[in-house]
Design a protein around this motif. Structure first.
Motif, PDB file in Angstrom:
ATOM      1  N   VAL A  27      52.986 -22.592  66.562  1.00 24.56           N
ATOM      2  CA  VAL A  27      51.945 -23.504  66.077  1.00 24.56           C
ATOM      3  C   VAL A  27      51.496 -24.348  67.259  1.00 24.56           C
ATOM      4  O   VAL A  27      52.227 -25.210  67.749  1.00 24.56           O
ATOM      5  CB  VAL A  27      52.480 -24.413  64.945  1.00 24.56           C
ATOM      6  CG1 VAL A  27      51.323 -25.150  64.293  1.00 24.56           C
ATOM      7  CG2 VAL A  27      53.250 -23.605  63.916  1.00 24.56           C
ATOM      8  N   THR A  46      53.604 -14.849  65.619  1.00 23.68           N
ATOM      9  CA  THR A  46      52.383 -15.104  64.859  1.00 23.68           C
ATOM     10  C   THR A  46      51.901 -16.471  65.318  1.00 23.68           C
ATOM     11  O   THR A  46      52.657 -17.440  65.282  1.00 23.68           O
ATOM     12  CB  THR A  46      52.679 -15.153  63.341  1.00 23.68           C
ATOM     13  OG1 THR A  46      53.224 -13.899  62.935  1.00 23.68           O
ATOM     14  CG2 THR A  46      51.412 -15.436  62.548  1.00 23.68           C
ATOM     15  N   ARG A  49      49.379 -19.685  65.090  1.00 28.96           N
ATOM     16  CA  ARG A  49      48.440 -20.473  64.286  1.00 28.96           C
ATOM     17  C   ARG A  49      48.097 -21.752  65.033  1.00 28.96           C
ATOM     18  O   ARG A  49      48.945 -22.318  65.715  1.00 28.96           O
ATOM     19  CB  ARG A  49      49.049 -20.806  62.918  1.00 28.96           C
ATOM     20  CG  ARG A  49      49.204 -19.582  62.020  1.00 28.96           C
ATOM     21  CD  ARG A  49      47.831 -19.044  61.596  1.00 28.96           C
ATOM     22  NE  ARG A  49      47.930 -17.786  60.854  1.00 28.96           N
ATOM     23  CZ  ARG A  49      47.850 -16.567  61.417  1.00 28.96           C
ATOM     24  NH1 ARG A  49      47.693 -16.440  62.727  1.00 28.96           N
ATOM     25  NH2 ARG A  49      47.923 -15.499  60.661  1.00 28.96           N
ATOM     26  N   ARG A  50      46.830 -22.204  64.873  1.00 28.44           N
ATOM     27  CA  ARG A  50      46.358 -23.367  65.644  1.00 28.44           C
ATOM     28  C   ARG A  50      46.437 -24.682  64.882  1.00 28.44           C
ATOM     29  O   ARG A  50      46.262 -25.743  65.474  1.00 28.44           O
ATOM     30  CB  ARG A  50      44.919 -23.130  66.095  1.00 28.44           C
ATOM     31  CG  ARG A  50      44.783 -22.087  67.181  1.00 28.44           C
ATOM     32  CD  ARG A  50      43.294 -21.894  67.508  1.00 28.44           C
ATOM     33  NE  ARG A  50      43.099 -20.994  68.637  1.00 28.44           N
ATOM     34  CZ  ARG A  50      43.180 -19.684  68.538  1.00 28.44           C
ATOM     35  NH1 ARG A  50      43.477 -19.108  67.400  1.00 28.44           N
ATOM     36  NH2 ARG A  50      42.986 -18.926  69.621  1.00 28.44           N
ATOM     37  N   SER A  52      47.409 -24.127  58.439  1.00 24.41           N
ATOM     38  CA  SER A  52      47.479 -22.657  58.459  1.00 24.41           C
ATOM     39  C   SER A  52      48.913 -22.201  58.744  1.00 24.41           C
ATOM     40  O   SER A  52      49.354 -21.161  58.253  1.00 24.41           O
ATOM     41  CB  SER A  52      46.500 -22.075  59.475  1.00 24.41           C
ATOM     42  OG  SER A  52      46.802 -22.548  60.775  1.00 24.41           O
ATOM     43  N   ALA A  53      49.680 -23.005  59.499  1.00 23.96           N
ATOM     44  CA  ALA A  53      51.084 -22.648  59.766  1.00 23.96           C
ATOM     45  C   ALA A  53      51.910 -22.759  58.489  1.00 23.96           C
ATOM     46  O   ALA A  53      52.748 -21.893  58.200  1.00 23.96           O
ATOM     47  CB  ALA A  53      51.658 -23.570  60.838  1.00 23.96           C
ATOM     48  N   GLU A  58      51.085 -19.795  56.369  1.00 23.00           N
ATOM     49  CA  GLU A  58      51.673 -18.579  56.946  1.00 23.00           C
ATOM     50  C   GLU A  58      53.172 -18.506  56.663  1.00 23.00           C
ATOM     51  O   GLU A  58      53.712 -17.453  56.326  1.00 23.00           O
ATOM     52  CB  GLU A  58      51.425 -18.580  58.463  1.00 23.00           C
ATOM     53  CG  GLU A  58      51.836 -17.325  59.183  1.00 23.00           C
ATOM     54  CD  GLU A  58      51.022 -16.108  58.768  1.00 23.00           C
ATOM     55  OE1 GLU A  58      49.796 -16.247  58.590  1.00 23.00           O
ATOM     56  OE2 GLU A  58      51.631 -15.028  58.604  1.00 23.00           O
TER      57      GLU A  58
END
Ligand code: CA
Length: 242
Positions: free
Chosen positions: A17, A39, A41-42, A46-47, A50
Motif C-alpha cells: 500500500v 498486489t 494498491r495506492r 482500495s487496500a 483488496e
C-alpha cells in the motif's frame, strides 16, 4: 501495470500500500523478481477492499496515504487478520510515530528511504519465524510475574499484562536467561532476526514499551507485587533479575 498474473498458490502474497508511484513500482517489481506475489494498491480504501478477498501473508504499508491514515489501515487489518505480518514503511522517523505504528498492530517498521535488500531480509526473517513450530516451553515464575511462552501470556497476580508480540518475546528471552547479562546483539538476533544488521533503535523502543507495561500492571494491581528488575548494562545490553 500490464495484465495481472494469475496468483500462484505457492508464492507468498504481499499487499503493498503505497501512493508514491516510484516506490510502489520499485516494491512491486522487487518483490516479484524475488519470488513473492505482490498486489499494489495506492489508497487505504482500495487496500482494505483488496485484503477482504485476497489471502495475504504480509502487508507493506506506507503511513502517509491520500485517503486514510496508514495507522488506521494497520489497526483495521490487525483486528481482522491476527496472523498477517504488518510492516510499516515510514518517512516519519520520530520514536513517537514508531511507537504509534507498533501500538496500531504493526510487527515492524522500516524508515524511508530503505534498501530493497534490507526489506527483503526483514520480510524473510519475519515470515520464517512464523512457520517455526517449537516445543511448548514451561511457564516461568519471577516474583509475582508469570510468563507462559506456550500460551504467550504474561500475568501479574493472575491479572493479564497486555504486551505487544515483540515485548513478550523480549521478556520471555530475558526470563529464560534470568540473572545473565544479555548482549544487545543477542537480543536483536533472537527476537528479530538472526542476521540482524540494522540499527538497534527497535530494541530500545520495545524495551521502553515493556518496562512501561510492567510498571502500569504493577500500578493497577490491588496489592503490592514483586516484579523482576530489568537492569540496563551500559555498552552491553540488559539483565533481568527475579
Ligand atoms: Ca505516501
Amino acid at each position: 501495470m500490464g495484465t495481472p498474473a494469475a496468483p500462484d498458490p505457492n508464492r507468498l502474497r504481499v499487499l503493498v500500500v503505497e501512493d508514491d508511484d516510484t516506490i510502489g513500482h520499485h516494491l512491486e517489481t522487487g518483490l516479484r523478481s524475488n519470488g513473492y506475489a505482490p498486489t499494489w494498491r495506492r489508497t487505504g480504501a482500495s487496500a482494505l477492499a483488496e485484503a477482504e478477498h485476497g489471502r495475504f501473508d504480509a502487508l507493506l504499508l506506507d503511513l502517509g496515504l491520500p485517503d486514510l491514515d496508514g495507522l488506521d489501515v494497520a489497526r483495521t487489518l490487525r483486528a481482522r487478520f491476527p496472523e498477517l505480518l504488518i510492516m510499516i514503511l515510514t518517512a516519519r522517523t520520530d520514536d513517537i510515530d514508531v511507537i504509534a505504528g507498533l501500538d496500531a498492530g504493526a510487527d515492524d517498521y522500516l524508515d524511508k528511504p530503505f534498501s530493497l535488500s534490507v526489506l527483503l531480509a526483514r520480510l524473510r526473517a519475519h515470515l520464517r519465524r512464523r512457520t517455526v513450530i517449537s516445543p511448548a516451553p514451561q511457564p516461568i515464575r519471577l516474583g509475582d510475574l508469570v510468563i507462559d511462552p506456550a500460551a504467550r501470556r504474561c500475568t501479574l497476580h493472575e491479572e493479564e499484562v497486555p504486551l505487544r508480540p515483540k515485548e513478550f518475546e523480549l521478556l520471555a528471552l530475558l526470563a529464560r536467561h534470568a540473572g545473565e547479562a544479555m548482549a544487545r546483539e543477542t537480543l536483536m538476533a533472537q527476537v528479530w532476526d538472526e542476521n540482524w544488521f540494522g540499527p538497534t533503535k527497535t530494541l530500545d523502543v520495545t524495551m521502553a514499551g515493556l518496562r512501561r507495561c510492567l510498571a502500569e500492571a504493577a500500578d493497577r494491581a490491588a496489592r503490592p507485587c514483586r516484579l523482576p528488575q530489568i537492569t540496563t548494562l551500559r555498552g552491553h545490553g540488559y539483565r533481568l533479575e527475579g
